[in-house]
Design a protein around this motif. Structure first.
Motif, PDB file in Angstrom:
ATOM      1  N   ARG A 628       0.835  -1.204   0.000  1.00  3.59           N
ATOM      2  CA  ARG A 628       0.000   0.000   0.000  1.00  3.59           C
ATOM      3  C   ARG A 628       0.872   1.259   0.000  1.00  3.59           C
ATOM      4  NH1 ARG A 628      -5.091  -1.812   0.893  1.00  3.59           N
ATOM      5  NH2 ARG A 628      -5.296  -3.800   1.984  1.00  3.59           N
ATOM      6  N   ALA A 629       1.984   1.235   0.738  1.00  2.99           N
ATOM      7  CA  ALA A 629       2.880   2.398   0.732  1.00  2.99           C
ATOM      8  C   ALA A 629       3.485   2.616  -0.650  1.00  2.99           C
ATOM      9  CB  ALA A 629       3.979   2.196   1.773  1.00  2.99           C
ATOM     10  N   ARG A 630       3.822   1.544  -1.320  1.00  6.26           N
ATOM     11  CA  ARG A 630       4.406   1.684  -2.666  1.00  6.26           C
ATOM     12  C   ARG A 630       3.375   2.191  -3.668  1.00  6.26           C
ATOM     13  NH1 ARG A 630       9.284  -1.965  -4.409  1.00  6.26           N
ATOM     14  NH2 ARG A 630       9.347  -0.099  -5.701  1.00  6.26           N
ATOM     15  N   VAL A 631       2.120   1.801  -3.484  1.00  5.19           N
ATOM     16  CA  VAL A 631       1.071   2.328  -4.358  1.00  5.19           C
ATOM     17  C   VAL A 631       0.905   3.824  -4.129  1.00  5.19           C
ATOM     18  CG1 VAL A 631      -1.403   2.251  -4.826  1.00  5.19           C
ATOM     19  CG2 VAL A 631      -0.121   0.135  -4.593  1.00  5.19           C
ATOM     20  N   LEU A 632       0.939   4.253  -2.866  1.00  3.77           N
ATOM     21  CA  LEU A 632       0.862   5.692  -2.579  1.00  3.77           C
ATOM     22  C   LEU A 632       2.028   6.439  -3.217  1.00  3.77           C
ATOM     23  CD1 LEU A 632      -0.194   5.559   1.187  1.00  3.77           C
ATOM     24  CD2 LEU A 632      -1.605   6.298  -0.734  1.00  3.77           C
ATOM     25  N   GLU A 633       3.218   5.860  -3.145  1.00  6.18           N
ATOM     26  CA  GLU A 633       4.388   6.497  -3.772  1.00  6.18           C
ATOM     27  C   GLU A 633       4.211   6.579  -5.286  1.00  6.18           C
ATOM     28  OE1 GLU A 633       9.154   5.666  -4.490  1.00  6.18           O
ATOM     29  OE2 GLU A 633       8.007   4.423  -3.065  1.00  6.18           O
ATOM     30  N   ALA A 634       3.718   5.486  -5.898  1.00  4.94           N
ATOM     31  CA  ALA A 634       3.535   5.485  -7.349  1.00  4.94           C
ATOM     32  C   ALA A 634       2.484   6.494  -7.787  1.00  4.94           C
ATOM     33  CB  ALA A 634       3.147   4.085  -7.819  1.00  4.94           C
ATOM     34  N   GLU A 635       1.509   6.760  -6.937  1.00  2.00           N
ATOM     35  CA  GLU A 635       0.459   7.719  -7.273  1.00  2.00           C
ATOM     36  C   GLU A 635       0.848   9.156  -6.949  1.00  2.00           C
ATOM     37  OE1 GLU A 635      -2.823   6.184  -5.110  1.00  2.00           O
ATOM     38  OE2 GLU A 635      -3.353   4.690  -6.636  1.00  2.00           O
ATOM     39  N   GLY A 636       2.048   9.388  -6.405  1.00  2.00           N
ATOM     40  CA  GLY A 636       2.515  10.740  -6.139  1.00  2.00           C
ATOM     41  C   GLY A 636       2.069  11.320  -4.808  1.00  2.00           C
ATOM     42  N   ALA A 637       1.503  10.519  -3.921  1.00  2.00           N
ATOM     43  CA  ALA A 637       1.082  10.998  -2.599  1.00  2.00           C
ATOM     44  C   ALA A 637       2.301  10.980  -1.677  1.00  2.00           C
ATOM     45  CB  ALA A 637      -0.048  10.132  -2.048  1.00  2.00           C
ATOM     46  N   LEU A 638       3.063  12.070  -1.669  1.00  5.57           N
ATOM     47  CA  LEU A 638       4.352  12.100  -0.995  1.00  5.57           C
ATOM     48  C   LEU A 638       4.221  11.939   0.512  1.00  5.57           C
ATOM     49  CD1 LEU A 638       7.403  12.509  -1.058  1.00  5.57           C
ATOM     50  CD2 LEU A 638       7.008  14.988  -1.011  1.00  5.57           C
ATOM     51  N   GLU A 639       3.454  12.811   1.141  1.00 10.35           N
ATOM     52  CA  GLU A 639       3.368  12.775   2.603  1.00 10.35           C
ATOM     53  C   GLU A 639       2.760  11.464   3.117  1.00 10.35           C
ATOM     54  OE1 GLU A 639       4.777  14.772   4.606  1.00 10.35           O
ATOM     55  OE2 GLU A 639       5.519  16.062   3.009  1.00 10.35           O
TER      56      GLU A 639
END
Length: 998
Positions: A628-639
């Motif tokens: 899930r963290a990697r998906v957030l990173e791939a989607e550009g959700a930095l914080e």
């Protein structure tokens, strides 16, 4: 009398001993039996290795053993099929075979094995028949099976006579079966009809060693999909009867297919993997010549067995085909709109015995065909007309009811499953006492995955159903003969894998392949072992998925994508393509696969597929937190991504912690929140967080790269050296990076520390420009600290390891320069002499001449020094002028200085710069000291206009003025005398900065 009685007693004792001793010496020999699809096995289990001889005549096999034995014949009190009786006495055993049966024998350790083959089977279990027998069968209305040749040179052909279904002829022996459509091992053979004889070509068997087949022939029955292709018909010899031409399958507009078949021939249609299977319950010789020119049906294949005909059509162009009766033919087409089908509803009869009823008003027959996915038998129920089908598949512990477009199809899970066609229904049964219960209908995910091809049996069943399947498979292993446990063990392994127990599954596959050499050679077995090893985290044991002979199915592609991701490669596209198949797996297997698949999808940029997978799982599932963290990173959700990584870094999962630390450092570096040094410091804890595999080596490599970017070349070098020592297999690949880090450390470390580093690792540095530049820079820094001895030591070691003469010459010049700096003229000359070579470049030769001239000047050999300066050309003119000045050769010095001026100053009448005017004034002073009035006048005429105004101009005018001619020139004379008195001192101020020569 007494003596006679004694002798009689001794004789009785001796006779008793003689009669009893052979019996006492006899070994107990157990006779075991096992029934297989194509043969019956008899195993004489001797306690030791005993030689034997075989005699065969008139259907009787006689085995004569080299040692006596006490035979236990309890297993053959009820003789198995193909065997009429077994008798044994002392050292001989006799086996009476059924008519038409054949025999093969071999040894496995202490066991002597005799296989009694079904009539019409050769020694490998394949359908057999000689050309003479085929010709006799073509001429006779009801031929008897012909004996198989010992080694047929061509794929076997069988003449199958056909007759109307209502009146099958009586046969003395069961009919021969083809390798492409074998009779089901779960039901009795159906006698073939007897119409015009039809020549059926059996597909050639896979090239398996005969010894391997002898050890585990039951595994050879699982024919790969490639065996479904019919072999080409060999050319008939002259005078040989030619089989009648097959029934032509017509291609109609639409496109549609018309398959000729009488009203008594039933049909079924269903999909298995990438093909649609159209099954007819009669042996029809179909001619597919009309389909070959059409790209939609060009890949169509047909096989004919004694009871059925199978037409396989590619599923690429057929989405939802329809099969319906049209006169004396079956018509297959692709309707524009979805056709309503009458469901064949399953109903369980509790019994006893428990049975499954499939209600079909126009039930036709029941046949067995080969399954292209599993390589085992499918039980197919055909219908004579209408649109009766099974719309949704169902599963039971003993079988699987497949979805169909017409008719019914069962995939058995046990040898006891049968399927019979009765008026108005099909009846599926199992052994007495077996539990028969249908599972739930296939979920939506499984429905989406039905269009994908499979290679393994991993059904989306409930855990209870999977456990029941595991119990049944385990019981089958226990009930099987020792040489027949390979396939049941594979079924146990698939059940264990479906239950999410990869370690146990891998152990079971390994045991099966160890016991059965045929299974060990099959790509499917090796692939299943590799799949279990992948889930168990044993990447070194996953080579089975790389096998080139493994069928290219969607399921294999999915697992190969997962394996590529686990190895650090890009497998996201394959995982995204196979995601519907993954979601159709049972829940325990999904739970094991989901973290690996989600991380692969996120790392490969497949965020949509990753979100779809994560949506099916629990939001608080800890193994999926990293994904899930990697998906957030791939989607550009930095914080949110950084917060998720920091949370994982504080957790107790070592692998997730190491990956989170690395990803967080990389993310902050990419967004400017950290520099290279900060990212290296943040990634430092990953060295202790995870050890021992490719993830550690990748982390070490990245940390060394960040240290180099941060200017810490020494830290990068030490880390790379440590990695090479810990992972010797990576040492060669790290060599270039180690050298680059070492060169960087030599340039950036303090000189003394750099010298120690060089002395320790000098052998690592390869000859070349980079090494020469780094060592030269180090020598200069040491010389600046007045550590000339250490600098000379560095350069001398570099000279000894120079790659070529040019490099050696350059290093010798540097070494000579260091010696001159230490006022060591002889040392400089020695360095130049040791590195001399006639093939040096012109620039290097000139530079070395100047160094040699300076060294000669240091040693007092001024004439030789001047000669070397003159040989060096105009570039050495300034130094030559200094040398001549020191020798008070004023005219020579003036000439050399004028030569130097010509190389650096523009020719007249171009104006002179402030840099050139002192040189002209110096030339004038030298000519004055030399008393060369003519040269002074010439110099005045050439340069006075360009000298202009300024201090140098006044001096130049004074030095180049005419001689004193009268009293009027006395004031000028006084000024000239003043200039002359200070001329030697002022000459030093007019000199250019040139290298010292003494």
């Amino acid at each position: 009398m007494f003596r006679q009685k004694c002798l009689s007693g001794v004789a009785v004792l001796l006779l008793g001993g003689l009669l009893a001793s052979p019996v006492a010496a006899q070994d107990r020999v157990a006779l075991r039996t096992g029934a297989h699809p194509n043969f019956v096995r008899l195993v004489f289990d001797w306690p030791g290795n005993v030689a034997y001889r075989v005699e065969e005549s008139d259907g009787q096999v006689t085995l004569r053993f080299a040692a006596p034995g006490a035979f236990d014949l309890a297993a053959v009190r009820r003789p198995p099929r193909n065997v009429l009786g077994v008798t044994a006495e002392t050292d001989t055993a006799r086996i009476q075979m059924a008519p038409g049966a054949r025999m093969r024998h071999f040894r496995i350790g202490n066991r002597i094995v005799v296989d009694v083959l079904d009539p019409g089977r050769d020694e490998f279990g394949a359908a057999s028949g000689s050309p003479a027998a085929r010709r006799a069968a073509a001429a006779a209305p009801a031929p008897a099976p012909a004996p198989a040749p010992a080694a047929p040179p061509m794929p076997a052909q069988i003449v199958v006579p056909a007759a109307p279904r209502a009146a099958p002829p009586a046969r003395a022996t069961p009919p021969a079966r083809t390798a492409t459509a074998e009779r089901s091992p779960f039901q009795p053979a159906t006698p073939p009809p007897a119409e015009a004889p039809v020549v059926v070509q059996a597909a050639p068997r896979a090239p398996v060693a005969r010894e391997a087949l002898a050890e585990a022939p039951q595994a050879s029955q699982a024919a790969p999909q490639a065996m479904l292709r019919p072999a080409p018909q060999p050319a008939a010899a002259p005078g040989t009867p030619v089989a009648p031409r097959g029934l032509a399958v017509r291609l109609l507009p639409g496109p549609a297919l018309s398959i000729p078949a009488t009203a008594e021939v039933g049909a079924a249609l269903f999909r298995r993997g990438g093909v649609w299977m159209l099954v007819l319950d009669a042996p029809l010789p179909l001619d597919l010549a009309a389909l070959r020119a059409n790209p939609v049906f060009a890949a169509a294949e047909a096989s004919t067995g004694p009871d059925a005909t199978t037409l396989r059509l590619p599923a690429t162009f057929l989405r939802a085909p329809r099969l319906r009766r049209e006169g004396n033919a079956w018509l297959l087409d692709q309707p524009v709109d979805e056709v309503a089908l009458r469901a064949i509803m399953p109903e369980v009869e509790p019994g006893p015995p428990a049975r499954l009823l499939l209600h079909a008003s126009r039930a036709g027959g029941s046949v067995s065909v080969l399954d292209p996915e599993t390589g085992t038998a499918l039980l197919v129920g055909t219908v004579l007309d209408g649109a009766e089908a099974v719309p949704a598949g169902r599963r039971a512990a003993l079988f699987e009811l497949l979805p169909t477009r017409l008719g019914a199809a069962l995939l058995p899970r046990a040898d006891t499953v049968t399927l019979r066609a009765l008026p108005g229904r099909f009846l599926a049964g199992a052994s007495a006492g077996a539990e028969l219960a249908l599972g739930a209908e296939a979920p939506a995910a499984s429905g989406a995955a039905t269009a994908m091809t499979r290679s393994f049996d991993l059904p989306g069943e409930a855990v209870a159903a999977l456990q029941e399947r595991l119990r049944n498979a385990t019981a089958a292993v226990a009930a099987a003969a020792p040489l027949g446990r390979g396939q049941p063990r594979m079924q146990v392994a698939e059940a264990l894998l479906a239950l999410g127990l990869p370690q146990e599954a891998q152990s079971m596959v390994t045991l099966a392949m160890r016991e059965d050499p045929v299974l060990a050679e099959l790509p499917r077995s090796r692939a299943l072992q590799a799949m279990a090893a992948l889930l168990a985290g044993r990447l070194a044991e996953t080579t089975g998925l790389d096998a080139p002979r493994l069928p290219e199915t969607d399921e294999v592609a999915l697992w190969r994508g997962l394996l590529a991701s686990a190895r650090g490669q890009d497998g996201a596209k394959a995982v995204a393509a196979g995601l519907p198949l993954l979601l159709s797996y049972p829940e325990p297997l999904q739970a094991r696969l989901a973290p690996l698949a989600a991380e692969a999808l996120a790392a490969g940029g497949e965020s949509v597929a990753a979100r779809r997978l994560l949506a099916t799982r629990d939001q608080d599932d800890p193994p999926l937190a990293l994904a899930r963290a990697r998906v957030l990173e791939a989607e550009g959700a930095l914080e949110p991504a950084l917060a998720a990584y920091d949370s994982l870094a504080a957790g107790r999962d070592r692998r997730a912690r190491a990956l989170a630390l690395r990803r967080a450092a990389e993310l902050r570096l990419a967004n400017g929140l950290l520099d290279a040094a900060g990212a290296a410091a943040a990634m430092e804890p990953t060295l202790a967080a995870w050890r021992g595999d490719a993830m550690e080596t990748e982390g070490r490599s990245r940390l060394a790269e960040l240290r180099m970017q941060a200017g810490d070349a020494r830290g990068a070098f030490d880390l790379l050296r440590e990695t090479a020592a810990m992972f010797p297999n990576l040492a060669a690949g790290l060599r270039e990076r180690e050298i680059a880090a070492l060169l960087g450390a030599l340039e950036r470390e303090p000189p003394v520390a750099a010298v120690v580093l060089y002395d320790t690792h000098a052998e690592m540095l390869p000859p070349g420009d980079a090494t020469e530049q780094a060592l030269g820079s180090l020598a200069d820094r040491l010389a600046a600290l007045d550590l000339l001895d250490r600098a000379s030591h560095v350069l001398r070691r570099a000279v000894s390891r120079a790659a070529d003469a040019e490099s050696k010459g350059r290093l010798g010049a540097r070494l000579a320069g260091l010696a001159l700096g230490a006022a060591d003229g002889p040392g400089a000359l020695k360095a130049l002499e040791e590195t001399a070579n006639e093939s040096l470049s012109a620039d290097l030769t000139q530079s070395r001449l100047m160094l040699e001239a300076r060294a000669l000047a240091r040693t007092g050999r001024h004439a030789d020094a001047a000669a070397r300066f003159r040989a060096a050309g105009p570039a050495a003119a300034a130094e030559l002028a200094v040398l001549l000045e020191e020798r008070q050769d004023w005219a020579g010095a003036a000439t050399a200085l004028r030569q130097h001026l010509a190389t650096i100053a523009p020719p007249p009448p171009a104006p002179l710069s402030d840099q050139h005017k002192p040189i002209i004034a110096r030339i004038a002073a030298l000519l004055t000291l030399a008393g060369d009035d003519a040269a002074l006048a010439e110099l005045r005429a050439e340069e006075q206009a360009r000298m202009g105004e300024g201090p140098m101009s006044g001096t130049f005018d004074l030095l180049t003025a005419d001689r004193v001619a009268g009293l009027a020139d006395l004031p000028r004379l006084r000024a000239e005398l003043d200039v002359a008195r200070g001329l030697p001192a002022r000459l030093d101020g007019l000199r250019e900065e040139t290298p010292t020569t003494r």
